[in-house]
Write an enzyme that holds these catalytic residues in place. Structure first.
Site, PDB file in Angstrom:
ATOM      1  CE  LYS A  68      -3.947   1.804   2.662  1.00  0.00           C
ATOM      2  NZ  LYS A  68      -4.874   1.524   3.767  1.00  0.00           N
ATOM      3  CB  SER A 143      -8.194   3.334   2.971  1.00  0.00           C
ATOM      4  OG  SER A 143      -7.295   2.800   3.924  1.00  0.00           O
ATOM      5  CB  SER A 168      -8.094   0.185   5.606  1.00  0.00           C
ATOM      6  OG  SER A 168      -8.826   1.363   5.589  1.00  0.00           O
TER       7      SER A 168
HETATM    8  N1  GLN Z   1     -12.980   3.718   6.881  1.00  0.00           N
HETATM    9  C1  GLN Z   1     -12.204   4.040   8.006  1.00  0.00           C
HETATM   10  C2  GLN Z   1     -11.788   5.478   7.978  1.00  0.00           C
HETATM   11  O1  GLN Z   1     -12.079   6.134   7.042  1.00  0.00           O
HETATM   12  C3  GLN Z   1     -11.019   3.129   8.135  1.00  0.00           C
HETATM   13  C4  GLN Z   1      -9.896   3.462   7.244  1.00  0.00           C
HETATM   14  C5  GLN Z   1      -8.634   2.686   7.550  1.00  0.00           C
HETATM   15  O2  GLN Z   1      -8.664   1.646   8.204  1.00  0.00           O
HETATM   16  N2  GLN Z   1      -7.492   3.202   7.106  1.00  0.00           N
HETATM   17  O3  GLN Z   1     -11.210   5.958   8.881  1.00  0.00           O
END
Ligand code: GLN
Length: 465
Positions: A68, A143, A168
Protein backbone atom coordinates in the site's frame (compact mmCIF):
# COMPACT_ATOMS: atom_id res chain seq x y z
CA UNK A 1 5.44 -21.27 -19.50
CA UNK A 2 2.16 -19.66 -18.52
CA UNK A 3 2.23 -18.69 -14.85
CA UNK A 4 -1.46 -17.93 -14.56
CA UNK A 5 -3.13 -20.00 -11.90
CA UNK A 6 0.19 -20.84 -10.24
CA UNK A 7 -0.28 -20.54 -6.48
CA UNK A 8 2.12 -18.73 -4.18
CA UNK A 9 3.13 -22.05 -2.57
CA UNK A 10 3.79 -23.65 -5.97
CA UNK A 11 5.78 -20.62 -7.12
CA UNK A 12 8.00 -20.72 -4.07
CA UNK A 13 8.54 -24.45 -4.30
CA UNK A 14 9.44 -24.26 -7.98
CA UNK A 15 11.59 -21.20 -7.50
CA UNK A 16 13.59 -22.94 -4.78
CA UNK A 17 14.08 -25.91 -7.10
CA UNK A 18 15.28 -23.56 -9.84
CA UNK A 19 12.26 -24.46 -11.98
CA UNK A 20 11.21 -20.84 -12.62
CA UNK A 21 12.92 -18.78 -15.29
CA UNK A 22 12.86 -15.56 -13.29
CA UNK A 23 13.41 -13.14 -16.13
CA UNK A 24 10.67 -14.82 -18.19
CA UNK A 25 8.38 -14.72 -15.14
CA UNK A 26 8.94 -11.03 -14.41
CA UNK A 27 8.70 -10.14 -18.10
CA UNK A 28 5.22 -11.69 -18.22
CA UNK A 29 4.26 -10.22 -14.85
CA UNK A 30 5.15 -6.72 -16.04
CA UNK A 31 2.86 -7.12 -19.06
CA UNK A 32 0.07 -8.41 -16.82
CA UNK A 33 0.42 -5.60 -14.26
CA UNK A 34 0.47 -2.94 -16.95
CA UNK A 35 -2.75 -4.34 -18.40
CA UNK A 36 -4.44 -4.42 -14.98
CA UNK A 37 -3.30 -0.89 -14.28
CA UNK A 38 -4.87 0.32 -17.51
CA UNK A 39 -8.12 -1.49 -16.85
CA UNK A 40 -8.58 -1.09 -13.08
CA UNK A 41 -6.05 1.45 -11.71
CA UNK A 42 -4.50 -0.49 -8.83
CA UNK A 43 -1.17 1.34 -8.61
CA UNK A 44 0.07 4.78 -7.70
CA UNK A 45 3.49 3.53 -8.80
CA UNK A 46 4.12 0.38 -10.75
CA UNK A 47 7.60 -1.08 -10.31
CA UNK A 48 8.75 -2.98 -13.36
CA UNK A 49 11.44 -5.45 -12.35
CA UNK A 50 13.79 -6.63 -15.04
CA UNK A 51 16.83 -7.88 -13.24
CA UNK A 52 15.65 -10.12 -10.43
CA UNK A 53 17.97 -12.61 -8.85
CA UNK A 54 16.56 -15.24 -6.53
CA UNK A 55 18.11 -16.45 -3.31
CA UNK A 56 16.75 -19.98 -3.07
CA UNK A 57 17.38 -20.13 0.65
CA UNK A 58 14.82 -17.43 1.43
CA UNK A 59 11.19 -17.88 2.47
CA UNK A 60 9.69 -15.91 -0.43
CA UNK A 61 12.26 -16.91 -3.07
CA UNK A 62 11.48 -14.14 -5.56
CA UNK A 63 7.75 -13.81 -4.87
CA UNK A 64 6.07 -10.59 -6.10
CA UNK A 65 4.93 -8.41 -3.19
CA UNK A 66 2.94 -5.19 -3.46
CA UNK A 67 2.69 -2.54 -0.75
CA UNK A 68 0.00 0.00 0.00
CA UNK A 69 1.31 3.43 -0.86
CA UNK A 70 1.48 4.55 2.79
CA UNK A 71 4.30 2.05 3.43
CA UNK A 72 7.69 3.63 2.76
CA UNK A 73 9.81 1.95 0.13
CA UNK A 74 13.42 2.86 -0.53
CA UNK A 75 13.87 4.53 -3.90
CA UNK A 76 10.17 4.19 -4.81
CA UNK A 77 7.67 7.06 -4.44
CA UNK A 78 5.50 6.71 -1.34
CA UNK A 79 2.64 9.20 -1.15
CA UNK A 80 0.10 7.68 1.21
CA UNK A 81 -2.37 8.45 -1.54
CA UNK A 82 -1.93 12.21 -1.13
CA UNK A 83 -0.84 14.91 -3.58
CA UNK A 84 0.98 16.63 -0.73
CA UNK A 85 3.53 13.81 -0.77
CA UNK A 86 3.72 13.47 -4.55
CA UNK A 87 7.31 12.91 -5.57
CA UNK A 88 8.43 11.83 -2.10
CA UNK A 89 10.96 9.02 -2.53
CA UNK A 90 11.98 7.59 0.85
CA UNK A 91 15.68 6.91 1.39
CA UNK A 92 14.75 3.89 3.55
CA UNK A 93 12.47 0.86 3.67
CA UNK A 94 9.71 0.37 6.24
CA UNK A 95 10.58 -2.57 8.49
CA UNK A 96 8.00 -4.81 6.80
CA UNK A 97 9.49 -4.09 3.39
CA UNK A 98 13.04 -4.64 4.62
CA UNK A 99 11.98 -7.97 6.13
CA UNK A 100 10.12 -9.06 3.00
CA UNK A 101 13.09 -8.16 0.79
CA UNK A 102 15.48 -9.99 3.09
CA UNK A 103 13.36 -13.10 2.61
CA UNK A 104 13.42 -12.77 -1.17
CA UNK A 105 10.24 -10.72 -1.73
CA UNK A 106 10.28 -8.46 -4.79
CA UNK A 107 8.40 -5.16 -4.69
CA UNK A 108 6.14 -4.87 -7.73
CA UNK A 109 4.31 -1.68 -6.92
CA UNK A 110 2.65 0.76 -4.55
CA UNK A 111 -1.08 0.30 -4.42
CA UNK A 112 -3.80 2.92 -4.59
CA UNK A 113 -5.58 3.92 -1.40
CA UNK A 114 -7.85 6.58 0.06
CA UNK A 115 -5.77 9.66 0.84
CA UNK A 116 -3.92 8.91 4.12
CA UNK A 117 -6.32 5.96 4.59
CA UNK A 118 -9.37 8.20 5.06
CA UNK A 119 -12.20 6.25 3.53
CA UNK A 120 -14.09 3.00 3.06
CA UNK A 121 -14.41 2.86 -0.74
CA UNK A 122 -11.04 4.16 -2.08
CA UNK A 123 -13.00 6.98 -3.72
CA UNK A 124 -10.96 9.51 -1.70
CA UNK A 125 -7.82 8.58 -3.64
CA UNK A 126 -5.82 11.38 -5.22
CA UNK A 127 -4.40 8.97 -7.82
CA UNK A 128 -7.51 7.59 -9.48
CA UNK A 129 -10.08 5.17 -8.13
CA UNK A 130 -9.42 1.41 -8.23
CA UNK A 131 -12.20 -0.67 -9.78
CA UNK A 132 -13.53 -3.97 -8.53
CA UNK A 133 -12.45 -6.81 -10.84
CA UNK A 134 -15.75 -8.65 -10.28
CA UNK A 135 -17.69 -5.64 -11.57
CA UNK A 136 -15.83 -2.53 -12.64
CA UNK A 137 -18.80 -0.29 -11.83
CA UNK A 138 -18.27 -1.15 -8.16
CA UNK A 139 -15.78 -0.17 -5.47
CA UNK A 140 -12.87 -2.33 -4.32
CA UNK A 141 -13.52 -1.10 -0.79
CA UNK A 142 -11.10 0.97 1.19
CA UNK A 143 -8.83 2.21 2.15
CA UNK A 144 -6.48 -0.55 0.86
CA UNK A 145 -8.59 -0.77 -2.32
CA UNK A 146 -5.70 -1.17 -4.77
CA UNK A 147 -4.28 -4.05 -2.71
CA UNK A 148 -7.63 -5.87 -2.55
CA UNK A 149 -8.43 -5.40 -6.23
CA UNK A 150 -4.95 -6.37 -7.39
CA UNK A 151 -4.92 -9.53 -5.27
CA UNK A 152 -8.26 -10.61 -6.69
CA UNK A 153 -7.53 -9.69 -10.31
CA UNK A 154 -3.95 -10.87 -10.74
CA UNK A 155 -3.81 -14.49 -11.82
CA UNK A 156 -0.10 -14.78 -11.19
CA UNK A 157 1.38 -15.43 -7.70
CA UNK A 158 1.54 -12.36 -5.48
CA UNK A 159 0.84 -11.18 -1.93
CA UNK A 160 0.05 -7.69 -0.69
CA UNK A 161 0.80 -5.51 2.29
CA UNK A 162 -2.20 -3.46 3.37
CA UNK A 163 -2.83 -1.17 6.32
CA UNK A 164 -5.78 -0.81 8.63
CA UNK A 165 -6.82 1.87 11.07
CA UNK A 166 -10.53 1.10 11.22
CA UNK A 167 -11.10 -1.77 8.79
CA UNK A 168 -9.06 -0.99 5.71
CA UNK A 169 -7.76 -4.52 5.23
CA UNK A 170 -10.98 -6.37 6.01
CA UNK A 171 -13.26 -4.16 3.91
CA UNK A 172 -11.43 -4.47 0.56
CA UNK A 173 -10.76 -8.17 1.20
CA UNK A 174 -14.49 -8.70 1.69
CA UNK A 175 -15.52 -6.62 -1.34
CA UNK A 176 -12.94 -8.23 -3.64
CA UNK A 177 -13.31 -11.84 -2.44
CA UNK A 178 -9.80 -12.33 -1.04
CA UNK A 179 -8.34 -13.06 2.40
CA UNK A 180 -7.18 -10.20 4.64
CA UNK A 181 -5.34 -10.46 7.95
CA UNK A 182 -5.25 -7.50 10.33
CA UNK A 183 -2.86 -8.50 13.12
CA UNK A 184 -2.90 -7.47 16.77
CA UNK A 185 -1.85 -3.83 17.21
CA UNK A 186 1.91 -3.88 17.76
CA UNK A 187 2.51 -7.35 16.30
CA UNK A 188 3.81 -5.92 13.04
CA UNK A 189 6.16 -2.96 13.10
CA UNK A 190 4.80 0.41 11.98
CA UNK A 191 8.27 1.82 11.38
CA UNK A 192 8.15 3.50 7.98
CA UNK A 193 4.36 3.69 7.83
CA UNK A 194 2.94 7.09 6.89
CA UNK A 195 0.68 7.62 9.91
CA UNK A 196 -3.05 7.93 9.92
CA UNK A 197 -3.80 7.49 13.67
CA UNK A 198 -0.94 6.05 15.68
CA UNK A 199 -2.93 4.28 18.37
CA UNK A 200 -4.89 2.40 15.71
CA UNK A 201 -2.65 1.84 12.68
CA UNK A 202 -1.66 -1.72 11.76
CA UNK A 203 0.09 -3.21 8.77
CA UNK A 204 -1.36 -6.52 7.62
CA UNK A 205 -1.46 -8.83 4.65
CA UNK A 206 -3.86 -9.63 1.81
CA UNK A 207 -3.70 -12.77 -0.32
CA UNK A 208 -5.75 -15.22 -2.32
CA UNK A 209 -5.81 -17.80 0.50
CA UNK A 210 -5.10 -18.11 4.22
CA UNK A 211 -1.65 -19.65 3.72
CA UNK A 212 -0.60 -16.66 1.58
CA UNK A 213 -1.51 -14.07 4.20
CA UNK A 214 0.09 -16.19 6.91
CA UNK A 215 3.33 -16.48 4.95
CA UNK A 216 3.84 -12.74 4.50
CA UNK A 217 2.65 -12.06 8.06
CA UNK A 218 5.23 -14.55 9.40
CA UNK A 219 7.97 -12.79 7.49
CA UNK A 220 6.91 -9.26 8.49
CA UNK A 221 5.85 -9.68 12.13
CA UNK A 222 7.91 -9.69 15.31
CA UNK A 223 9.52 -7.24 17.66
CA UNK A 224 11.17 -4.18 16.12
CA UNK A 225 13.12 -1.76 18.32
CA UNK A 226 12.47 0.96 15.73
CA UNK A 227 8.77 1.02 16.64
CA UNK A 228 8.08 1.97 20.26
CA UNK A 229 4.67 0.27 20.17
CA UNK A 230 6.11 -2.98 18.87
CA UNK A 231 5.20 -5.94 21.09
CA UNK A 232 8.13 -7.84 22.57
CA UNK A 233 6.20 -11.10 22.77
CA UNK A 234 7.14 -12.97 19.58
CA UNK A 235 5.44 -16.24 20.54
CA UNK A 236 3.11 -17.16 17.67
CA UNK A 237 1.28 -19.66 19.93
CA UNK A 238 0.96 -21.93 16.95
CA UNK A 239 0.54 -25.32 18.59
CA UNK A 240 -1.80 -28.17 17.76
CA UNK A 241 -5.12 -27.04 16.37
CA UNK A 242 -8.48 -28.74 16.38
CA UNK A 243 -11.78 -27.16 15.35
CA UNK A 244 -13.68 -29.66 17.44
CA UNK A 245 -14.55 -28.17 20.75
CA UNK A 246 -13.69 -24.59 19.79
CA UNK A 247 -16.27 -22.10 21.00
CA UNK A 248 -17.45 -19.37 18.65
CA UNK A 249 -19.54 -16.41 19.74
CA UNK A 250 -21.93 -14.67 17.36
CA UNK A 251 -22.32 -11.07 18.57
CA UNK A 252 -25.97 -10.20 18.10
CA UNK A 253 -25.08 -6.53 17.57
CA UNK A 254 -23.05 -7.55 14.48
CA UNK A 255 -26.15 -8.49 12.53
CA UNK A 256 -27.82 -5.05 12.45
CA UNK A 257 -31.47 -5.03 11.41
CA UNK A 258 -30.75 -2.80 8.42
CA UNK A 259 -28.04 -5.03 6.99
CA UNK A 260 -28.43 -6.60 3.56
CA UNK A 261 -30.65 -9.69 3.96
CA UNK A 262 -28.79 -11.84 1.45
CA UNK A 263 -25.41 -11.00 3.01
CA UNK A 264 -26.86 -12.05 6.35
CA UNK A 265 -27.98 -15.37 4.86
CA UNK A 266 -24.60 -16.12 3.25
CA UNK A 267 -22.82 -15.41 6.55
CA UNK A 268 -25.28 -17.46 8.63
CA UNK A 269 -24.75 -20.37 6.20
CA UNK A 270 -20.99 -20.00 6.65
CA UNK A 271 -21.44 -20.10 10.42
CA UNK A 272 -23.47 -23.33 10.00
CA UNK A 273 -20.49 -24.76 8.11
CA UNK A 274 -18.22 -23.87 11.02
CA UNK A 275 -20.60 -25.73 13.30
CA UNK A 276 -20.52 -28.72 10.96
CA UNK A 277 -16.73 -28.69 11.29
CA UNK A 278 -17.13 -29.33 15.00
CA UNK A 279 -17.15 -25.88 16.59
CA UNK A 280 -19.72 -24.91 19.23
CA UNK A 281 -21.57 -21.80 18.21
CA UNK A 282 -23.69 -19.56 20.43
CA UNK A 283 -24.97 -16.01 20.52
CA UNK A 284 -23.20 -13.40 22.59
CA UNK A 285 -23.40 -9.67 23.17
CA UNK A 286 -20.96 -6.77 22.80
CA UNK A 287 -23.18 -4.11 24.35
CA UNK A 288 -21.09 -1.03 23.54
CA UNK A 289 -21.02 -1.69 19.80
CA UNK A 290 -23.40 1.18 19.07
CA UNK A 291 -20.86 3.68 20.36
CA UNK A 292 -18.00 2.31 18.32
CA UNK A 293 -18.42 4.50 15.23
CA UNK A 294 -18.51 7.84 17.07
CA UNK A 295 -15.67 6.76 19.36
CA UNK A 296 -13.57 5.48 16.46
CA UNK A 297 -14.04 8.58 14.32
CA UNK A 298 -13.35 10.99 17.18
CA UNK A 299 -10.13 9.22 18.14
CA UNK A 300 -8.99 8.58 14.56
CA UNK A 301 -9.62 12.17 13.49
CA UNK A 302 -8.03 13.66 16.61
CA UNK A 303 -4.85 11.70 16.00
CA UNK A 304 -4.94 12.30 12.25
CA UNK A 305 -5.29 16.05 12.65
CA UNK A 306 -2.14 16.19 14.77
CA UNK A 307 -0.24 13.92 12.38
CA UNK A 308 -1.19 16.03 9.39
CA UNK A 309 0.03 19.26 10.99
CA UNK A 310 3.51 18.43 9.76
CA UNK A 311 2.49 18.84 6.11
CA UNK A 312 2.81 22.58 6.19
CA UNK A 313 4.98 23.18 3.15
CA UNK A 314 8.12 23.59 5.25
CA UNK A 315 9.75 20.29 5.97
CA UNK A 316 7.46 17.56 4.68
CA UNK A 317 5.90 17.17 1.28
CA UNK A 318 4.98 19.84 -1.22
CA UNK A 319 6.52 23.26 -0.92
CA UNK A 320 5.84 26.67 -2.39
CA UNK A 321 7.45 30.05 -1.99
CA UNK A 322 6.99 31.22 1.60
CA UNK A 323 8.60 34.60 1.02
CA UNK A 324 6.34 37.61 1.11
CA UNK A 325 3.26 35.96 2.60
CA UNK A 326 2.30 35.64 6.24
CA UNK A 327 3.15 32.13 7.47
CA UNK A 328 -0.49 31.27 8.13
CA UNK A 329 -1.40 32.26 4.61
CA UNK A 330 1.47 30.26 3.22
CA UNK A 331 0.52 27.14 5.21
CA UNK A 332 -3.14 27.46 4.22
CA UNK A 333 -2.20 27.94 0.60
CA UNK A 334 -0.11 24.75 0.46
CA UNK A 335 -2.60 22.69 2.49
CA UNK A 336 -5.54 24.06 0.54
CA UNK A 337 -3.93 23.17 -2.75
CA UNK A 338 -2.61 19.68 -2.05
CA UNK A 339 -4.98 18.10 0.48
CA UNK A 340 -8.29 16.55 -0.58
CA UNK A 341 -11.76 17.42 0.75
CA UNK A 342 -12.04 14.45 3.12
CA UNK A 343 -8.62 15.25 4.59
CA UNK A 344 -9.67 18.84 5.23
CA UNK A 345 -12.92 17.66 6.84
CA UNK A 346 -10.98 15.40 9.20
CA UNK A 347 -8.43 18.06 10.11
CA UNK A 348 -11.25 20.43 11.06
CA UNK A 349 -13.27 17.83 13.01
CA UNK A 350 -10.19 16.33 14.67
CA UNK A 351 -8.92 19.73 15.74
CA UNK A 352 -12.35 20.63 17.12
CA UNK A 353 -12.57 17.51 19.31
CA UNK A 354 -9.18 18.30 20.86
CA UNK A 355 -9.82 21.99 21.55
CA UNK A 356 -9.87 23.35 25.08
CA UNK A 357 -13.48 23.20 26.19
CA UNK A 358 -14.39 20.30 23.89
CA UNK A 359 -11.59 17.89 24.75
CA UNK A 360 -13.41 16.44 27.79
CA UNK A 361 -16.69 16.28 25.97
CA UNK A 362 -15.42 14.47 22.89
CA UNK A 363 -11.86 13.16 22.88
CA UNK A 364 -11.58 12.04 26.50
CA UNK A 365 -15.10 10.60 26.44
CA UNK A 366 -14.26 8.64 23.30
CA UNK A 367 -11.18 7.26 25.05
CA UNK A 368 -13.39 6.04 27.91
CA UNK A 369 -15.78 4.42 25.46
CA UNK A 370 -12.81 2.73 23.82
CA UNK A 371 -11.98 1.15 27.17
CA UNK A 372 -15.55 -0.16 27.49
CA UNK A 373 -15.35 -1.64 24.00
CA UNK A 374 -12.07 -3.37 24.83
CA UNK A 375 -13.67 -4.74 28.01
CA UNK A 376 -16.62 -6.10 25.97
CA UNK A 377 -14.14 -8.16 23.93
CA UNK A 378 -12.08 -9.23 26.93
CA UNK A 379 -15.24 -10.53 28.54
CA UNK A 380 -16.33 -12.32 25.37
CA UNK A 381 -12.94 -13.99 24.93
CA UNK A 382 -13.24 -15.50 28.40
CA UNK A 383 -16.08 -17.60 26.97
CA UNK A 384 -15.16 -17.87 23.29
CA UNK A 385 -12.09 -18.68 21.20
CA UNK A 386 -13.31 -16.51 18.35
CA UNK A 387 -16.20 -14.30 17.29
CA UNK A 388 -17.83 -14.61 13.87
CA UNK A 389 -19.73 -11.97 11.93
CA UNK A 390 -20.09 -10.48 8.47
CA UNK A 391 -17.05 -8.36 7.55
CA UNK A 392 -19.19 -5.68 5.90
CA UNK A 393 -22.97 -5.32 6.14
CA UNK A 394 -23.32 -5.22 2.33
CA UNK A 395 -21.43 -6.18 -0.85
CA UNK A 396 -19.24 -3.75 -2.81
CA UNK A 397 -21.46 -0.81 -3.73
CA UNK A 398 -21.61 0.82 -7.15
CA UNK A 399 -19.81 4.13 -7.58
CA UNK A 400 -23.14 5.71 -8.44
CA UNK A 401 -24.47 4.58 -5.05
CA UNK A 402 -21.40 5.84 -3.18
CA UNK A 403 -21.76 9.30 -4.75
CA UNK A 404 -25.11 9.66 -3.01
CA UNK A 405 -23.77 8.84 0.47
CA UNK A 406 -23.18 11.61 3.01
CA UNK A 407 -19.85 11.54 4.91
CA UNK A 408 -21.75 10.21 7.94
CA UNK A 409 -23.30 7.38 5.93
CA UNK A 410 -19.82 6.45 4.69
CA UNK A 411 -18.53 6.39 8.28
CA UNK A 412 -21.44 4.17 9.36
CA UNK A 413 -20.36 1.56 6.80
CA UNK A 414 -17.55 0.70 9.26
CA UNK A 415 -20.03 -0.49 11.90
CA UNK A 416 -18.58 -4.04 11.92
CA UNK A 417 -14.90 -3.16 11.63
CA UNK A 418 -14.55 -0.05 13.81
CA UNK A 419 -14.84 -1.74 17.21
CA UNK A 420 -12.32 -4.58 16.67
CA UNK A 421 -9.85 -2.00 15.35
CA UNK A 422 -10.38 0.18 18.42
CA UNK A 423 -9.56 -2.88 20.53
CA UNK A 424 -6.52 -3.79 18.42
CA UNK A 425 -7.47 -7.47 18.24
CA UNK A 426 -6.53 -9.69 15.29
CA UNK A 427 -9.10 -10.25 12.57
CA UNK A 428 -9.34 -12.24 9.39
CA UNK A 429 -11.76 -11.64 6.54
CA UNK A 430 -12.52 -14.76 4.50
CA UNK A 431 -14.55 -15.07 1.32
CA UNK A 432 -17.62 -17.15 2.22
CA UNK A 433 -20.00 -16.89 -0.72
CA UNK A 434 -21.65 -14.37 -3.00
CA UNK A 435 -24.66 -12.12 -3.07
CA UNK A 436 -25.81 -10.39 -6.29
CA UNK A 437 -22.77 -12.00 -7.92
CA UNK A 438 -20.41 -10.14 -5.57
CA UNK A 439 -18.19 -11.66 -2.84
CA UNK A 440 -19.26 -11.70 0.81
CA UNK A 441 -16.74 -11.74 3.66
CA UNK A 442 -16.87 -13.64 6.93
CA UNK A 443 -15.04 -11.92 9.78
CA UNK A 444 -13.17 -14.03 12.33
CA UNK A 445 -12.01 -12.12 15.43
CA UNK A 446 -9.92 -13.38 18.31
CA UNK A 447 -8.16 -12.12 21.40
CA UNK A 448 -4.91 -10.11 21.38
CA UNK A 449 -1.96 -12.08 19.98
CA UNK A 450 -4.21 -14.95 18.84
CA UNK A 451 -3.50 -14.65 15.13
CA UNK A 452 -2.99 -18.42 15.31
CA UNK A 453 -6.70 -18.86 16.11
CA UNK A 454 -8.05 -16.70 13.27
CA UNK A 455 -5.59 -18.20 10.77
CA UNK A 456 -6.22 -21.82 11.77
CA UNK A 457 -9.99 -21.35 11.80
CA UNK A 458 -9.69 -19.64 8.42
CA UNK A 459 -7.68 -22.46 6.97
CA UNK A 460 -10.11 -25.15 8.17
CA UNK A 461 -13.03 -23.19 6.75
CA UNK A 462 -11.23 -22.72 3.44
CA UNK A 463 -10.38 -26.42 3.20
CA UNK A 464 -14.03 -27.32 3.71
CA UNK A 465 -15.24 -25.12 0.81
N1 GLN B 1 -12.98 3.72 6.88
C1 GLN B 1 -12.20 4.04 8.01
C2 GLN B 1 -11.79 5.48 7.98
O1 GLN B 1 -12.08 6.13 7.04
C3 GLN B 1 -11.02 3.13 8.14
C4 GLN B 1 -9.90 3.46 7.24
C5 GLN B 1 -8.63 2.69 7.55
O2 GLN B 1 -8.66 1.65 8.20
N2 GLN B 1 -7.49 3.20 7.11
O3 GLN B 1 -11.21 5.96 8.88
Amino acid sequence: MDYKGLSVAQFIMMSKEGDIDVSDFYGKLNVELRALQKKYNYFVTLVENTDVSVDKGTKLAGLPVSAKDCICTKGVQSTGGSRILEGYVPPFDATVIARAKKEGGVLVGKTVQDEFGFGTFSTNSAYGIPKNPHDASRSCGGSSGGAGGLTAALEMPHVAFGQSTGGSISCPSSFCGVVGLTPTYGRVSRYGLIDYANSLDKIGTIGKCVDDVRLLYDVASGYDPLDQTSIKDDDKRDGKFDMKGLKFGIPKEYFPSDMDASVRKVVLDAIDKMEALGAKVSECSLPHTKYSIPAYYIIAMAEASTNLAKYSGMRYGMEGNPMGAHFDEYFSDIRGKYLGDEVKRRIILGTYTRMAGYRDQYYLKAMKVRRLIIDDYKKAFKDFDALLSPTMPFVAPKFTEIEKLSPLECYNADILTGAPNLAGIPMLSLPCGTSKGMPVGLHVLSDHLREDVVLNVGREFEKAQ
